[in-house]
Design an enzyme around this catalytic site. Structure first.
Site, PDB file in Angstrom:
ATOM      1  N   GLU A  48     -11.569  -0.167  -3.572  1.00 53.80           N
ATOM      2  CA  GLU A  48     -10.769   0.407  -2.484  1.00 53.80           C
ATOM      3  C   GLU A  48      -9.700   1.328  -3.076  1.00 53.80           C
ATOM      4  O   GLU A  48      -9.721   1.650  -4.251  1.00 53.80           O
ATOM      5  CB  GLU A  48     -10.099  -0.712  -1.673  1.00 53.80           C
ATOM      6  N   ASN A  72      -4.974  -7.815  -4.405  1.00 56.20           N
ATOM      7  CA  ASN A  72      -5.491  -6.449  -4.418  1.00 56.20           C
ATOM      8  C   ASN A  72      -4.469  -5.528  -5.085  1.00 56.20           C
ATOM      9  O   ASN A  72      -3.268  -5.803  -5.125  1.00 56.20           O
ATOM     10  CB  ASN A  72      -5.865  -5.990  -3.011  1.00 56.20           C
ATOM     11  N   ASP A 105       0.823  -1.216   0.000  1.00 56.45           N
ATOM     12  CA  ASP A 105       0.000   0.000   0.000  1.00 56.45           C
ATOM     13  C   ASP A 105       0.859   1.269   0.000  1.00 56.45           C
ATOM     14  O   ASP A 105       0.681   2.147   0.846  1.00 56.45           O
ATOM     15  CB  ASP A 105      -0.921   0.028   1.229  1.00 56.45           C
TER      16      ASP A 105
END
Length: 507
Positions: free
Chosen positions: A221, A288, A28
């Protein structure tokens, strides 16, 4: 004559710049540019916190994450390790929260002083903010609770109250973007879970209630925000409920980074272009997709995570690493389709080998770990760091050092012996293990200075004698011939019982 050592292999090729960090995992990623450097803040995926009853690494559950890794660079290739912010959990600054996911960072001059702010998600249940006087901390909690929670107006219904991004506009105003998740299957095409709010002048409060960002098609997201060419680009990761027909209609795939554009930071936004496909498209291992677009050195770049580090390790348990590649812009200065590569971004400036450089500044490494160095870093997790867990055949490297025509005639290194309790201070999340036995007297070693390959004949071997102590000691070595031109430099270790703090070449 080449070294008579078993030179360890790195988890990435010598010519590759991705992942940007191999001594730990980092997911991230979020980039903040300050003082001619780009600071990257990352969720710390730590396999050491995810062990089964037999001590084997389990699938990454994300439930144990409570630290944020920090690295920085002025050339996008050589990265200085600043440790891990103790963000949440019992040891963390925000000890009211359990987790520290998906950080975002910003800085602002307040009352004549630059202040730094680190935002992160307490799992999917709210946004925390920490502040500091330095980009690397120490970070503390200025409000003692969440900046955004389910009690915040318009936020109770947000499925995943996480993944913040911050915009600092030219007029001095600032905005935070967050949210995600699919409330139900019939809402997948328009979940309605993205939010934007104006931040207060203090950066630790909201000015007004958050607003829904409307018509975010197939939102999953990963909020992102950039101002490019006078327009505001909101970006996000699409969800995994898209049919083939929906993908064809929308022009993007599931798990892809997509942009929207507006003339106002709070919208309304209109659909724009997809910019980055899922990591599985490029590397074969999906998951992700999380990104951050940023400008640095006159160019635009995109940071993201993938699973190529754990693949090289043979782990395959969902632990992620950060990569950076060039961000493509179209003819209207809008973000366009970019790619993930192992080669990574090009080095934007040469490294000056005559300046003292922390040994934790690396373009590549193998067989080492890093740990916090000094009371402040040990207390707060980030700050000064040192290379540790050194063994014969391990090494660290820097790329693109320019020795110029005059050349270097020697080197000075700063080292110390391993503290007796250093094994308890080894940096969490290291992919190369922790210190074993320490505090052994009489051990000596060498740092071999090799150019362009860890297996090259050393231009110098600095002898780490038995006289070194637990304080930093300067040791110099001379070259038989001057080193000129531009080279990658490898510091190859022989022996153990010492730690490596810094180096500089002597003209």
């Amino acid at each position: 004559m080449s070294l008579n050592l078993d030179i360890k292999k790195s988890f990435k090729q010598l010519s590759d710049h991705n992942p940007v960090m191999v001594q730990r995992f980092g997911a991230d990623p979020y980039a903040m540019v300050y003082g001619g450097r780009v600071y990257v803040y990352m969720t710390l995926d730590d396999p050491a916190q995810e062990l089964d009853e037999n001590g084997e690494v389990k699938e990454n559950s994300y439930s144990m994450i409570d630290k944020i890794s920090v690295i920085s660079s002025d050339d996008l290739v050589n990265w200085t390790d600043h440790g891990t912010v103790y963000a949440a959990g019992e040891q963390g600054a925000a000890n009211w929260g359990k987790n520290s996911w998906a950080p975002a960072a910003a800085w602002k001059n307040i009352d004549g002083k630059d202040r730094f702010f680190l935002y992160f998600a307490n799992s999917g249940n709210g946004i925390a903010v920490l502040s500091a006087d330095s980009p690397v901390g120490p970070f503390t909690d200025p409000i003692g609770g969440p900046l955004v929670s389910r009690d915040t107006p318009t936020c109770a219904e947000v499925t995943w109250l996480f993944d913040p991004a911050v915009l600092m506009d030219e007029d001095g105003s600032s905005y935070i973007y967050f949210g995600g998740g699919v409330p139900s299957e019939d809402k997948a095409w328009d979940p309605g879970t993205a939010r934007v709010a104006k931040l207060g002048a203090d950066m630790i409060s909201l000015e007004g209630d958050p607003r829904p960002i409307e018509n975010v098609s197939y939102l999953f997201e990963d909020s992102g925000i950039n101002k490019i060419g006078g327009r505001y680009f909101y970006s996000y990761c699409s969800n995994f409920s898209m049919s083939k027909e929906a993908e064809e209609e929308k022009g993007f795939e599931q798990g892809e980074i997509v942009t929207m554009v507006s003339g106002d930071p709070m919208g309304p936004f209109e659909m724009a272009a997809p910019v980055l496909k899922n990591p599985g498209h490029f590397f074969g291992l999906g998951g992700n997709n999380h990104h951050c677009m940023f400008e640095f050195g006159g160019g635009y770049y995109i940071a993201y995570h993938s699973r190529i580090l754990e693949e090289s390790m043979g782990l395959l348990k969902g632990y992620r690493c950060t990569g950076i590649d060039r961000l493509e812009l179209d003819g209207d200065s809008a973000p366009a389709k970019s790619v993930m590569t192992r080669k990574g971004a090009e080095q934007v400036k040469a490294l000056d080998p005559y300046k003292e450089t922390k040994a934790v500044t690396m373009s590549n490494a193998t067989g080492i770990a890093t740990r916090q160095f000094g009371e402040t870093a040990e207390k707060y997790g980030s700050g000064d760091m040192i290379v540790t867990d050194i063994h014969s055949g391990s090494w660290v490297s820097v790329s693109g050092a320019d020795f110029v025509d005059a050349g270097a005639k020697g080197i000075e290194v700063r080292v110390k012996s391993v503290d007796a309790d250093a094994d308890s201070d080894a940096e969490g999340g290291s992919v190369s293990g922790r210190i074993g036995s320490a505090g052994q007297n009489g051990l000596s070693g060498k740092i071999h200075i090799c150019l362009d390959s860890p297996e090259a004949e050393p231009v110098c071997s600095v002898i780490i004698g038995t006289c070194i102590v637990e304080e930093l000691t300067e040791i110099t070595g001379s070259f038989d011939r001057a080193v000129t031109g531009k080279h990658d430099v490898y510091f190859v270790f022989e022996g153990e019982g010492f730690e490596f703090y810094s180096w500089k070449f002597l003209s």
